[in-house]
Design a protein around this motif. Structure first.
Motif, PDB file in Angstrom:
ATOM      1  N   PRO A  89      34.358   7.598  41.991  1.00  0.00           N
ATOM      2  CA  PRO A  89      32.938   7.301  41.664  1.00  0.00           C
ATOM      3  C   PRO A  89      32.806   6.748  40.241  1.00  0.00           C
ATOM      4  O   PRO A  89      33.520   7.219  39.335  1.00  0.00           O
ATOM      5  N   GLU A  90      31.959   5.764  40.081  1.00  0.00           N
ATOM      6  CA  GLU A  90      31.809   5.117  38.771  1.00  0.00           C
ATOM      7  C   GLU A  90      31.351   6.112  37.716  1.00  0.00           C
ATOM      8  O   GLU A  90      31.743   6.054  36.560  1.00  0.00           O
ATOM      9  N   GLU A  91      30.537   7.082  38.200  1.00  0.00           N
ATOM     10  CA  GLU A  91      30.013   8.051  37.236  1.00  0.00           C
ATOM     11  C   GLU A  91      31.115   8.858  36.590  1.00  0.00           C
ATOM     12  O   GLU A  91      30.958   9.371  35.475  1.00  0.00           O
ATOM     13  N   SER A  92      32.232   8.981  37.330  1.00  0.00           N
ATOM     14  CA  SER A  92      33.334   9.782  36.804  1.00  0.00           C
ATOM     15  C   SER A  92      33.773   9.254  35.458  1.00  0.00           C
ATOM     16  O   SER A  92      34.096  10.003  34.535  1.00  0.00           O
ATOM     17  N   LEU A  93      33.870   7.961  35.355  1.00  0.00           N
ATOM     18  CA  LEU A  93      34.321   7.356  34.105  1.00  0.00           C
ATOM     19  C   LEU A  93      33.338   7.661  32.978  1.00  0.00           C
ATOM     20  O   LEU A  93      33.723   8.040  31.872  1.00  0.00           O
ATOM     21  N   ASP A  94      32.059   7.525  33.331  1.00  0.00           N
ATOM     22  CA  ASP A  94      31.043   7.835  32.324  1.00  0.00           C
ATOM     23  C   ASP A  94      31.134   9.303  31.924  1.00  0.00           C
ATOM     24  O   ASP A  94      31.017   9.645  30.753  1.00  0.00           O
ATOM     25  N   GLU A  95      31.368  10.134  32.936  1.00  0.00           N
ATOM     26  CA  GLU A  95      31.511  11.565  32.684  1.00  0.00           C
ATOM     27  C   GLU A  95      32.664  11.830  31.723  1.00  0.00           C
ATOM     28  O   GLU A  95      32.554  12.611  30.781  1.00  0.00           O
ATOM     29  N   ALA A  96      33.765  11.132  31.961  1.00  0.00           N
ATOM     30  CA  ALA A  96      34.937  11.280  31.112  1.00  0.00           C
ATOM     31  C   ALA A  96      34.612  10.890  29.693  1.00  0.00           C
ATOM     32  O   ALA A  96      35.004  11.570  28.735  1.00  0.00           O
ATOM     33  N   ARG A  97      33.909   9.761  29.584  1.00  0.00           N
ATOM     34  CA  ARG A  97      33.579   9.302  28.242  1.00  0.00           C
ATOM     35  C   ARG A  97      32.661  10.299  27.549  1.00  0.00           C
ATOM     36  O   ARG A  97      32.722  10.504  26.332  1.00  0.00           O
ATOM     37  N   ARG A  98      31.813  10.928  28.362  1.00  0.00           N
ATOM     38  CA  ARG A  98      30.916  11.914  27.785  1.00  0.00           C
ATOM     39  C   ARG A  98      31.671  13.158  27.336  1.00  0.00           C
ATOM     40  O   ARG A  98      31.441  13.694  26.280  1.00  0.00           O
ATOM     41  N   ARG A  99      32.584  13.555  28.186  1.00  0.00           N
ATOM     42  CA  ARG A  99      33.322  14.781  27.889  1.00  0.00           C
ATOM     43  C   ARG A  99      34.254  14.630  26.693  1.00  0.00           C
ATOM     44  O   ARG A  99      34.470  15.548  25.916  1.00  0.00           O
TER      45      ARG A  99
END
Lengths: 603, 166
Positions: free
Chosen positions: A122-132
């Motif tokens: 999921p694309e959000e995963s990458l954003d999540e990673a960047r957030r984390r």
């Protein structure tokens, strides 16, 4: 149970082979294990170092590319990251941060959304990673300008974030990379070796097991990783015991950023070669052993077979069949043995012949000696009819009637016949043996012997009692020799009673068990002591005064009876008398006694 | 066994100085020797009783038959000649004896008084008769000597008695 030579050879060969193999294997394994352990440690270190180099080269190349891209972007901000992405299939996203005031601001970012979709992430995963895992310039700076972090987002996205600070410190490029980019290097790791990359905190960065990456596994407490984290840098090796058993470990630090390549391998790998050696050697040894067994069975048979033949022949010799020979077929020791055996066999036959002759002569001379002893009785025996012959012939000279003369002639004739009969009996007995092997009527033989000794025995005042059993089977042998034995026994018996009050000599025949014939000569004489009984059948043993006995009578008697396959035994009670017992086998057709087989030359 | 009749044609001559015929017991286990002895001595005028063994002879003596002379072979089965003589003399103390033996010396050792010896086979038949005659003569001498001995003994004892009383 005793083992035959054949099995002794086989056992010896097997034992030797097994022993040699065991010693060889022990030594070889020990040498090999010591050697491989060292080699394995060295190769672990080598592997770790090589992997570290590869990781470094890889990261360096990536960082260079990204910094270049970043430098370009800071000049001409609008340039898309598409070509960069396409050139690197493991690259999922890139961010460029530029210094703005005290901090940094993201000036560019691009993501390969198609690629994410393709991978089912999921694309959000990458954003999540960047957030984390937001940009942490300070940490990157401490790590030497390059920081590799595990930024995985379970459950789908295993991800590494590579942060690189440009040399001037104005730009920071952050890229999102799939671990597979570095993993390719670890793919060449040794068989059964586990090789992976951890960051300065011991968190797994790259591992062939993607799950560990995804879970951001913390290996800082792992025995394999701990020494690396505690070391100042460089590389090393160690042995440790982990949940997976005894293992050999090695580490090498990657000079870019603070990362360590860890290699671990089961310690038993070091003995793998040795174990393999043992396995194959045992198989080989068993093969050789089997072959050796087959060969030894073969050779043992070849060895035992002529020995068996030799043994058979020996047995036939021991049964008295002298002169048999065994075929000499081989030129080895067995052949020599066979030749020696044949030589011995021939010699035995020769000696047997000589012995037979000597024996016959001995029997003959002993017979003559017995005759001498009986001479007084025999003379009396002959004199008795002479009384009649002389007397009636003289009386006849004065007869007046023919009738009276006829009566005297008849009496003279009867006495002459008797005298002749006695002399004939004597001559028959005295004549040397004439190879007479016949069925012998035991009763007839005993009667003949008794007739010859009767007078001699009665001279000494001995009462002679005879009893003959009916229906005795004939025995095979020589009537004359048997008669000789009986005469000897009867004379001995009568001598033994010289000073006795009761003088009874009993000669009897009877049927013994197993169809044998028993002859008994019993006296009521002085008996014999244990000492005498023990020496009784020895040659030259005599209790008579010097010059009166040859001491050969009983010895010869025993020889004769043995030649008839018979037995002679004696029982005696001091002061009460002695009983000699002769047992002879019946003459069954096919059973040939060896008595008197050869003709004794007349002495 | 009974007394054989005298051989035919032989006149029984009466021994000189004796009205009755002398009775002789002849013992020999050999039938022909026994027969010969009997014939020869009967011809010589004796009354001969043959016996085939010592037992037979002793049985006759036990039954009370009396003989004037015993002639026996030394070698008899079971009870030998010398033994027979000893036993016979327990019945008839002074019976004269002719012993038929090849070895007179050996017989003499026995201690038994023997009036005559005879060897087998006999030199001739006269030797047999001679031996019997010799035995009777020797016996007469023996008896005479015994008689004289007795007379002498009587005289000695009478003298002793007289010496005591005087």
């Amino acid at each position: 149970m005793r083992l035959s030579i054949r099995y002794q050879i086989i056992l010896l060969v097997s034992g030797l082979l097994l022993g040699a193999m065991a010693i060889y294997l022990t030594l070889a394994t020990r040498l090999l294990s010591a050697d491989t352990l060292d080699t394995l440690k060295a190769s672990n270190v080598q592997l770790a170092a090589t992997l570290a180099d590869e990781v470094q080269v890889n990261i360096k190349a990536t960082v260079d590319k990204l910094l270049y891209f970043g430098a370009e972007q800071s000049v001409e901000v609008t340039r898309p990251a598409g070509p960069l992405m396409e050139a690197d299939p493991q690259l999922l996203g890139v961010e460029i941060w530029a210094r703005s005031g005290e901090g940094f601001a993201r000036v560019f970012h691009d993501e390969s959304r198609d690629r994410l979709r393709q991978l089912g992430i999921p694309e959000e995963s990458l954003d999540e990673a960047r957030r984390r895992y937001p940009l942490d310039v300070e940490q990157a700076r401490q790590a030497g300008g390059i920081l590799l972090q595990n930024a995985s987002v379970p459950p789908r996205l295993p991800l590494l974030r590579l942060t690189a600070i440009s040399p001037d410190g104005m730009t920071v490029v952050v890229s999102d990379i799939r671990p597979g980019r570095l993993l390719s290097a670890f793919g060449h790791a040794l068989r059964r070796a586990e090789a992976y990359l951890v960051d300065a905190n011991g968190v797994v960065l790259v591992h062939p097991d993607e799950g560990l990456v995804l879970a951001r596994a913390d290996r800082s407490r792992d025995a394999a990783v701990q020494p690396a984290l505690e070391s100042p840098g460089g590389g090393g090796s160690h042995e440790f015991s982990g949940p997976q058993g005894d293992r050999l470990g090695a580490w090498s630090s990657v000079r870019l950023g603070r990362m360590f390549v860890i290699v671990e391998i089961p310690r038993e790998e070091s003995t793998r070669g040795a174990r393999e050696l043992v396995r194959r050697s045992v198989a080989f040894a068993l093969g050789v052993l089997a072959l050796a067994l087959v060969l030894s069975v073969f050779f043992a048979r070849r060895l035992a077979e002529p020995l068996q033949r030799l043994q058979d022949k020996m047995e036939s010799i021991s049964r008295g069949d002298f002169g048999v020979e065994v075929e000499v077929s081989s030129r080895n020791e067995i052949g020599t043995l066979a030749a020696a055996f044949n030589q011995m066999s021939r010699e035995l036959a020769t000696r047997e012949r000589a012995l037979m002759q000597a024996n016959q002569q001995l029997i003959q001379s002993e017979k003559l000696s017995a005759l001498g002893e009986m001479s007084a009785g025999l003379a009396h025996e002959v004199k008795n009819p002479m009384v009649g012959i002389c007397g009636f012939s003289e009386l006849g000279a004065h007869v007046e009637t023919l009738e009276e003369a006829r009566e005297y002639f008849a009496l003279i004739n009867a006495d002459a016949q008797r005298a002749n009969e006695i002399l004939q009996n004597l001559l028959t007995f005295a004549r040397p043996e004439q190879a007479a092997l016949t069925g012998v009527d035991v009763n007839e033989t005993v009667r003949g012997a008794v007739r010859l000794v009767a007078h001699q025995v009665q001279i000494g005042g001995v009462k002679l009692v005879t009893s003959y059993a009916d229906g005795l089977p004939p025995v095979m042998g020589s009537a004359n020799q048997l008669r000789q034995v009986l005469i000897n026994l009867a004379m001995n018996g009568s001598h033994a009673m010289d000073k006795s009050e009761t003088k009874v000599l009993t000669v009897s025949t009877s049927l013994a068990p197993e169809g044998r014939v028993l002859i008994e000569v019993k006296d009521t004489g002085h008996g014999m002591s244990e000492e005498t009984l023990r020496k009784l059948f020895r040659p030259f043993f005599t209790t008579k005064p010097k010059g009166q006995g040859t001491g050969l009578g009983l010895s010869v008697s025993k020889t004769i009876i043995q030649q008839h396959q018979g037995e002679i035994s004696v029982k005696s009670v001091l002061g009460q008398g002695t009983t000699f017992t002769v047992v002879l086998p019946a003459a069954i057709p096919g059973q040939r006694p060896t008595a008197g087989g050869s003709v004794a030359p007349a002495a | 066994m009974s007394t054989s009749p005298p051989p035919p044609g032989t006149p029984p001559p009466a021994p000189a100085g004796a009205p009755a015929r002398k009775r002789i017991l002849a013992v020999d286990d050999e039938p022909s020797a026994r027969l010969l002895i009997a014939r020869v001595l009967q011809r010589a005028g004796y009354d001969v009783t043959p016996a085939s063994s010592a037992e037979e002879a002793l049985e006759m003596l036990d039954k009370g038959k009396r003989f004037d002379l015993l002639i026996t072979d030394k070698n008899l089965p079971r009870i030998n000649g010398l033994e027979l003589i000893r036993k016979a003399r327990q019945v008839i103390a002074d019976i004269p004896v002719v012993l038929i033996t090849a070895a007179p010396d050996a017989a003499a050792v026995s201690g038994e008084r023997l009036e005559a010896y005879l060897a087998k086979p006999f030199k001739n038949l006269n030797a047999l008769e001679e031996a019997v005659r010799t035995a009777f003569e020797a016996n007469k001498v023996h008896l005479a000597r015994q008689e004289m001995q007795r007379t002498l003994n009587d005289l000695v004892s009478q003298l002793q008695a007289r010496n005591k009383t005087s």
